[in-house]
Design a protein around this motif. Sequence first.
Motif, PDB file in Angstrom:
ATOM      1  N   SER A 130       0.838  -1.175   0.000  1.00 22.69           N
ATOM      2  CA  SER A 130       0.000   0.000   0.000  1.00 22.69           C
ATOM      3  C   SER A 130       0.883   1.239   0.000  1.00 22.69           C
ATOM      4  N   ASP A 131       0.507   2.215  -0.791  1.00 25.03           N
ATOM      5  CA  ASP A 131       1.246   3.475  -0.874  1.00 25.03           C
ATOM      6  C   ASP A 131       0.659   4.482   0.093  1.00 25.03           C
ATOM      7  N   LEU A 132       1.541   5.152   0.803  1.00 28.67           N
ATOM      8  CA  LEU A 132       1.123   6.226   1.692  1.00 28.67           C
ATOM      9  C   LEU A 132       1.582   7.545   1.085  1.00 28.67           C
ATOM     10  N   ASN A 133       0.743   8.537   1.120  1.00 26.21           N
ATOM     11  CA  ASN A 133       1.084   9.853   0.616  1.00 26.21           C
ATOM     12  C   ASN A 133       1.022  10.860   1.748  1.00 26.21           C
ATOM     13  N   VAL A 134       1.844  11.868   1.628  1.00 24.85           N
ATOM     14  CA  VAL A 134       1.842  12.965   2.582  1.00 24.85           C
ATOM     15  C   VAL A 134       1.101  14.124   1.944  1.00 24.85           C
ATOM     16  N   ILE A 135       0.195  14.702   2.694  1.00 29.71           N
ATOM     17  CA  ILE A 135      -0.519  15.885   2.229  1.00 29.71           C
ATOM     18  C   ILE A 135      -0.205  17.002   3.210  1.00 29.71           C
ATOM     19  N   LEU A 136       0.288  18.116   2.684  1.00 27.69           N
ATOM     20  CA  LEU A 136       0.628  19.247   3.534  1.00 27.69           C
ATOM     21  C   LEU A 136      -0.296  20.414   3.247  1.00 27.69           C
ATOM     22  N   TYR A 137      -0.728  21.053   4.321  1.00 23.26           N
ATOM     23  CA  TYR A 137      -1.573  22.234   4.214  1.00 23.26           C
ATOM     24  C   TYR A 137      -1.022  23.277   5.181  1.00 23.26           C
ATOM     25  N   TYR A 138      -0.830  24.477   4.689  1.00 27.04           N
ATOM     26  CA  TYR A 138      -0.379  25.584   5.523  1.00 27.04           C
ATOM     27  C   TYR A 138      -1.454  26.656   5.511  1.00 27.04           C
ATOM     28  N   SER A 139      -1.842  27.102   6.685  1.00 31.98           N
ATOM     29  CA  SER A 139      -2.936  28.077   6.782  1.00 31.98           C
ATOM     30  C   SER A 139      -2.600  29.400   6.114  1.00 31.98           C
ATOM     31  N   VAL A 140      -1.317  29.688   5.908  1.00 30.50           N
ATOM     32  CA  VAL A 140      -0.942  30.933   5.227  1.00 30.50           C
ATOM     33  C   VAL A 140      -1.299  30.892   3.744  1.00 30.50           C
ATOM     34  N   LEU A 141      -1.536  29.688   3.223  1.00 28.12           N
ATOM     35  CA  LEU A 141      -1.966  29.507   1.828  1.00 28.12           C
ATOM     36  C   LEU A 141      -3.248  28.684   1.827  1.00 28.12           C
ATOM     37  N   PRO A 142      -4.373  29.311   2.139  1.00 30.39           N
ATOM     38  CA  PRO A 142      -5.619  28.548   2.318  1.00 30.39           C
ATOM     39  C   PRO A 142      -6.124  27.839   1.069  1.00 30.39           C
ATOM     40  N   ASN A 143      -5.669  28.236  -0.103  1.00 26.99           N
ATOM     41  CA  ASN A 143      -6.158  27.617  -1.339  1.00 26.99           C
ATOM     42  C   ASN A 143      -5.170  26.633  -1.953  1.00 26.99           C
ATOM     43  N   VAL A 144      -4.124  26.276  -1.207  1.00 26.75           N
ATOM     44  CA  VAL A 144      -3.087  25.389  -1.738  1.00 26.75           C
ATOM     45  C   VAL A 144      -2.929  24.180  -0.818  1.00 26.75           C
ATOM     46  N   VAL A 145      -2.937  23.009  -1.413  1.00 25.96           N
ATOM     47  CA  VAL A 145      -2.660  21.768  -0.689  1.00 25.96           C
ATOM     48  C   VAL A 145      -1.541  21.060  -1.441  1.00 25.96           C
ATOM     49  N   PHE A 146      -0.513  20.663  -0.710  1.00 23.94           N
ATOM     50  CA  PHE A 146       0.611  19.957  -1.322  1.00 23.94           C
ATOM     51  C   PHE A 146       0.380  18.460  -1.215  1.00 23.94           C
ATOM     52  N   THR A 147       0.278  17.812  -2.340  1.00 25.38           N
ATOM     53  CA  THR A 147       0.141  16.359  -2.349  1.00 25.38           C
ATOM     54  C   THR A 147       1.481  15.686  -2.621  1.00 25.38           C
ATOM     55  N   ASN A 148       2.471  16.476  -3.015  1.00 26.70           N
ATOM     56  CA  ASN A 148       3.807  15.966  -3.260  1.00 26.70           C
ATOM     57  C   ASN A 148       4.808  16.991  -2.731  1.00 26.70           C
ATOM     58  N   PRO A 149       5.197  16.905  -1.452  1.00 22.91           N
ATOM     59  CA  PRO A 149       6.111  17.885  -0.863  1.00 22.91           C
ATOM     60  C   PRO A 149       7.445  17.997  -1.601  1.00 22.91           C
ATOM     61  N   GLN A 150       7.867  16.931  -2.251  1.00 27.13           N
ATOM     62  CA  GLN A 150       9.136  16.964  -2.973  1.00 27.13           C
ATOM     63  C   GLN A 150       9.110  18.019  -4.079  1.00 27.13           C
ATOM     64  N   SER A 151       7.959  18.246  -4.669  1.00 27.89           N
ATOM     65  CA  SER A 151       7.842  19.260  -5.723  1.00 27.89           C
ATOM     66  C   SER A 151       8.179  20.641  -5.180  1.00 27.89           C
ATOM     67  N   PHE A 152       7.724  20.941  -3.965  1.00 24.47           N
ATOM     68  CA  PHE A 152       8.043  22.232  -3.358  1.00 24.47           C
ATOM     69  C   PHE A 152       9.546  22.345  -3.115  1.00 24.47           C
ATOM     70  N   LEU A 153      10.160  21.287  -2.598  1.00 30.84           N
ATOM     71  CA  LEU A 153      11.609  21.303  -2.377  1.00 30.84           C
ATOM     72  C   LEU A 153      12.363  21.485  -3.689  1.00 30.84           C
ATOM     73  N   ASN A 154      11.848  20.894  -4.744  1.00 34.25           N
ATOM     74  CA  ASN A 154      12.473  21.047  -6.059  1.00 34.25           C
ATOM     75  C   ASN A 154      12.425  22.500  -6.534  1.00 34.25           C
ATOM     76  N   ILE A 155      11.328  23.186  -6.243  1.00 39.95           N
ATOM     77  CA  ILE A 155      11.195  24.589  -6.635  1.00 39.95           C
ATOM     78  C   ILE A 155      12.226  25.437  -5.895  1.00 39.95           C
ATOM     79  N   VAL A 156      12.362  25.226  -4.598  1.00 37.56           N
ATOM     80  CA  VAL A 156      13.343  25.983  -3.809  1.00 37.56           C
ATOM     81  C   VAL A 156      14.756  25.686  -4.305  1.00 37.56           C
ATOM     82  N   THR A 157      15.048  24.425  -4.576  1.00 41.91           N
ATOM     83  CA  THR A 157      16.354  24.043  -5.104  1.00 41.91           C
ATOM     84  C   THR A 157      16.607  24.708  -6.459  1.00 41.91           C
ATOM     85  N   GLU A 158      15.578  24.772  -7.281  1.00 43.35           N
ATOM     86  CA  GLU A 158      15.698  25.397  -8.600  1.00 43.35           C
ATOM     87  C   GLU A 158      16.016  26.886  -8.473  1.00 43.35           C
ATOM     88  N   ILE A 159      15.397  27.573  -7.533  1.00 41.14           N
ATOM     89  CA  ILE A 159      15.705  28.988  -7.317  1.00 41.14           C
ATOM     90  C   ILE A 159      17.181  29.146  -6.969  1.00 41.14           C
TER      91      ILE A 159
END
Length: 108
Positions: free
Chosen positions: A1-30
């Motif tokens: 069975s696959d487990l996924n992490v879902i992240l939600y930050y109240s500072v961004l009420p309209n955004v839910v992260f279903t793949n936290p690695q994508s966010f880390l990739n964006i920061v790394t890209e910057i």
Amino acid sequence: SDLNVILYYSVLPNVVFTNPQSFLNIVTEIITRVVYNKDSKDPLFSRAQNEGIISVKLIEWLKLDFPQAYKLSMFEATELITLLLHLGVVSKCNSEYFMPSLLKGLDT
């Protein structure tokens, strides 16, 4: 069975992260695009490279390829800055932001 992490930050009420690695990739890209860009004479780049100062305009100029999920949720450069502030990755410096990870290390 696959487990996924879902992240939600109240500072961004309209955004839910279903793949936290994508966010880390964006920061790394910057960081990668700023630190290793030796060709640009743009003052936005030189401030980022020499002082660790970034702006929303710089992030927009980098034309980051946000994952499709972020495009659908309207994940903009301003929202990225909001989250970076919330997580302590950047700190506000007048109308710009200080990102220490952009600074060069000391030569030893």
